[in-house]
Design a protein around this motif. Sequence first.
Motif, PDB file in Angstrom:
ATOM      1  N   GLY A 134       0.695  -1.119  -0.355  1.00 33.64           N
ATOM      2  CA  GLY A 134      -0.022  -0.026   0.184  1.00 33.64           C
ATOM      3  C   GLY A 134       1.440   0.970   0.194  1.00 33.64           C
ATOM      4  N   GLY A 135      -0.134   2.420  -0.461  1.00 33.77           N
ATOM      5  CA  GLY A 135       1.070   3.542  -0.279  1.00 33.77           C
ATOM      6  C   GLY A 135       0.379   4.541   0.268  1.00 33.77           C
ATOM      7  N   ARG A 136       1.226   5.650   0.047  1.00 29.88           N
ATOM      8  CA  ARG A 136       0.168   7.376   0.490  1.00 29.88           C
ATOM      9  C   ARG A 136      -0.863   7.477  -0.455  1.00 29.88           C
ATOM     10  NH1 ARG A 136       4.980  10.252   2.590  1.00 29.88           N
ATOM     11  NH2 ARG A 136       5.785   9.192   0.925  1.00 29.88           N
ATOM     12  N   GLY A 137      -1.953   7.708  -0.848  1.00 35.33           N
ATOM     13  CA  GLY A 137      -2.439   8.573  -1.417  1.00 35.33           C
ATOM     14  C   GLY A 137      -2.107  10.277  -0.890  1.00 35.33           C
ATOM     15  N   GLY A 138      -2.920  11.038  -1.962  1.00 34.67           N
ATOM     16  CA  GLY A 138      -2.646  12.996  -2.289  1.00 34.67           C
ATOM     17  C   GLY A 138      -3.926  13.125  -2.355  1.00 34.67           C
ATOM     18  N   PRO A 162       8.824   2.647  -9.026  1.00 33.59           N
ATOM     19  CA  PRO A 162       8.835   2.641  -7.428  1.00 33.59           C
ATOM     20  C   PRO A 162       8.477   4.176  -6.559  1.00 33.59           C
ATOM     21  CG  PRO A 162      10.522   1.205  -8.713  1.00 33.59           C
ATOM     22  CD  PRO A 162       9.554   2.281  -9.829  1.00 33.59           C
ATOM     23  N   LEU A 163       8.479   2.796  -5.067  1.00 33.96           N
ATOM     24  CA  LEU A 163       9.216   4.059  -4.157  1.00 33.96           C
ATOM     25  C   LEU A 163      10.763   4.146  -3.808  1.00 33.96           C
ATOM     26  CD1 LEU A 163       8.506   6.387  -1.869  1.00 33.96           C
ATOM     27  CD2 LEU A 163       8.049   4.559  -0.805  1.00 33.96           C
ATOM     28  N   ASN A 164      10.955   2.768  -3.119  1.00 32.57           N
ATOM     29  CA  ASN A 164      12.379   2.404  -3.085  1.00 32.57           C
ATOM     30  C   ASN A 164      13.770   2.669  -4.399  1.00 32.57           C
ATOM     31  OD1 ASN A 164      11.121  -0.273  -5.020  1.00 32.57           O
ATOM     32  ND2 ASN A 164      12.065  -1.072  -2.926  1.00 32.57           N
ATOM     33  N   ASP A 165      13.298   3.122  -5.744  1.00 37.30           N
ATOM     34  CA  ASP A 165      14.118   2.511  -6.591  1.00 37.30           C
ATOM     35  C   ASP A 165      13.613   3.741  -8.010  1.00 37.30           C
ATOM     36  OD1 ASP A 165      15.762   2.575  -8.540  1.00 37.30           O
ATOM     37  OD2 ASP A 165      15.403   0.337  -9.411  1.00 37.30           O
ATOM     38  N   THR A 166      14.173   5.226  -8.121  1.00 38.25           N
ATOM     39  CA  THR A 166      13.237   6.043  -8.720  1.00 38.25           C
ATOM     40  C   THR A 166      14.663   6.410  -9.691  1.00 38.25           C
ATOM     41  OG1 THR A 166      14.603   8.125  -6.593  1.00 38.25           O
ATOM     42  CG2 THR A 166      11.564   7.422  -6.720  1.00 38.25           C
ATOM     43  N   SER A 167      15.668   5.702  -9.397  1.00 36.00           N
ATOM     44  CA  SER A 167      16.375   6.299 -10.759  1.00 36.00           C
ATOM     45  C   SER A 167      16.686   5.571 -11.933  1.00 36.00           C
ATOM     46  CB  SER A 167      17.897   6.352  -9.770  1.00 36.00           C
ATOM     47  OG  SER A 167      18.304   4.931  -9.597  1.00 36.00           O
ATOM     48  N   GLY A 168      16.737   4.012 -11.654  1.00 35.82           N
ATOM     49  CA  GLY A 168      16.713   3.354 -12.359  1.00 35.82           C
ATOM     50  C   GLY A 168      15.373   2.132 -13.173  1.00 35.82           C
ATOM     51  N   VAL A 169      14.040   2.946 -12.313  1.00 35.71           N
ATOM     52  CA  VAL A 169      13.564   2.509 -13.473  1.00 35.71           C
ATOM     53  C   VAL A 169      12.197   3.442 -13.575  1.00 35.71           C
ATOM     54  CG1 VAL A 169      11.064   0.964 -12.946  1.00 35.71           C
ATOM     55  CG2 VAL A 169      13.658   0.071 -12.044  1.00 35.71           C
ATOM     56  N   ILE A 206       4.256   3.444  -4.479  1.00 40.40           N
ATOM     57  CA  ILE A 206       4.879   5.092  -5.678  1.00 40.40           C
ATOM     58  C   ILE A 206       5.708   5.656  -5.045  1.00 40.40           C
ATOM     59  CG2 ILE A 206       3.328   4.199  -7.287  1.00 40.40           C
ATOM     60  CD1 ILE A 206       2.091   6.264  -7.222  1.00 40.40           C
ATOM     61  N   ALA A 207       6.578   6.379  -5.575  1.00 39.55           N
ATOM     62  CA  ALA A 207       7.665   7.988  -5.163  1.00 39.55           C
ATOM     63  C   ALA A 207       6.369   9.176  -5.966  1.00 39.55           C
ATOM     64  CB  ALA A 207       8.498   7.656  -6.588  1.00 39.55           C
ATOM     65  N   ASN A 208       6.212  10.132  -5.070  1.00 40.73           N
ATOM     66  CA  ASN A 208       5.133  10.970  -5.558  1.00 40.73           C
ATOM     67  C   ASN A 208       3.885  10.351  -5.648  1.00 40.73           C
ATOM     68  OD1 ASN A 208       7.763  12.537  -5.678  1.00 40.73           O
ATOM     69  ND2 ASN A 208       8.104  11.938  -8.023  1.00 40.73           N
ATOM     70  N   PRO A 209       3.199  10.241  -4.179  1.00 48.08           N
ATOM     71  CA  PRO A 209       2.119   9.319  -4.716  1.00 48.08           C
ATOM     72  C   PRO A 209       1.423  11.178  -4.639  1.00 48.08           C
ATOM     73  CG  PRO A 209       2.747   9.339  -2.820  1.00 48.08           C
ATOM     74  CD  PRO A 209       3.611   9.729  -2.897  1.00 48.08           C
ATOM     75  N   THR A 210       1.273  12.155  -4.568  1.00 53.60           N
ATOM     76  CA  THR A 210       0.194  13.416  -4.489  1.00 53.60           C
ATOM     77  C   THR A 210       0.087  13.846  -5.716  1.00 53.60           C
ATOM     78  OG1 THR A 210       1.418  13.584  -1.702  1.00 53.60           O
ATOM     79  CG2 THR A 210       0.300  15.415  -3.463  1.00 53.60           C
TER      80      THR A 210
END
Length: 409
Positions: A13-17, A156-163, A187-191
């Motif tokens: 689960g991620g954070r909703g914005g 993905p939250l833990n890999d924002t550079s390679g994927v 996911i990264a940047n959920p807002t």
Amino acid sequence: MKTLVRRKGGGGGGRGGSGRGSSSHGSSSSGAAKSHGASSTFYKSSYAQPFHISYANTDVGAYGDGKGKKFTLGPSTPFPGRLAGSGTRSQIYGTSRYGSGYPYGATGSYISGRPFPFIFYPIAITEYDYYGSTEYRNVSATSRPGGQVVEAVVQPLNDTSGVTYRIVGDDSSVTAVYAALATNCSIANPTITNTTVAPFNPGTYPQPEQVIQWYRASSFALSLDSYNNSAALFSNMPLSSNQSALPLSSDTPLPAGQNSTFLKCLNTTIAASVPLRSVEGLSGNAIAYLVICSLAAPLVLIVVGWAIYRRIWILRHRNDPTAVPPPVGVLTALGECMAARKERRRQARLTLNDGFSHKQPTMRTNDTVVTLLQWVRGRKERVRRKYRPVRNAESSREPSPAPLVRNSI
């Protein structure tokens, strides 16, 4: 490459914005999201609200079931005469190839001239006439269901550079799906901000060979920047619609080292949430309104019918000064009718027949039996006289035969 398959569940689960939402018409599409397992963060947000597609005269929303009947596009649309509608959520998946996932109307390998089973128009993914997509490139934002074609980066939250994944589709659909991914997948940047969604320019990322999954009859796509599917290159496209495209077995495998859990979460969440026609049940207020109308309609008909009857009665008796017109009010007339009926029933109870009444003076049991027997005999006699009259001597005498007359010779 193997086609992604449907799978229940997803990643973490991620954070909703909260941010800008798609335009909303109506008030209950969030019910579809809630009933289909969307998180409370999503179905309580503005992204769960439906948006209206005027040419189809219907609302579509995230987690909608689709369905509905097929219809023909009118002359005011960019594609008059084509069929649209009836696509369902279970038919949402395509493959990695452009033009896949059509429940009906998929004639030939090119998509030009095809119907729109999910109401949305296909994406012109490149500046070339890729599988006949040129006719969809210049559709204006106001004419395209859901608005202009846009894209959003999903990482993905833990890999924002390679994927780097991307989702591509109409503005309203991309925004709603991104909000669903933010609540279902890590996911990264959920807002969602003003820079989350950007206009899509054919010829830039993603290219057709970077798409790993098409949805909703090529109107929504998931791509991976590091993927290069040679079977989907423009150079490997068949020369005409009558020729077959390369088989799916020719697809290039996905790059090694991908987080399969995250990818499956993206795939299943997109397939579950990408907007479709919302077919909602009636709300409690709507049901109450229908019940009240169904009860009031007969009363209105009675009042109108009584007014017409009274008017006709007055016109027919206008030359009769002694005629008493029916009362104006229906309830007054009904009350008079009921009072008259009650009086008739009371009189019938007071007198059974020919003066015999249950209000006779109190009698002993034997006297009552004798009186009843007398009444029965009298009744039988009256019936006999009425239906079998007794003939008197004159009427019962047989007529004398006519005398025989001898003919003279």
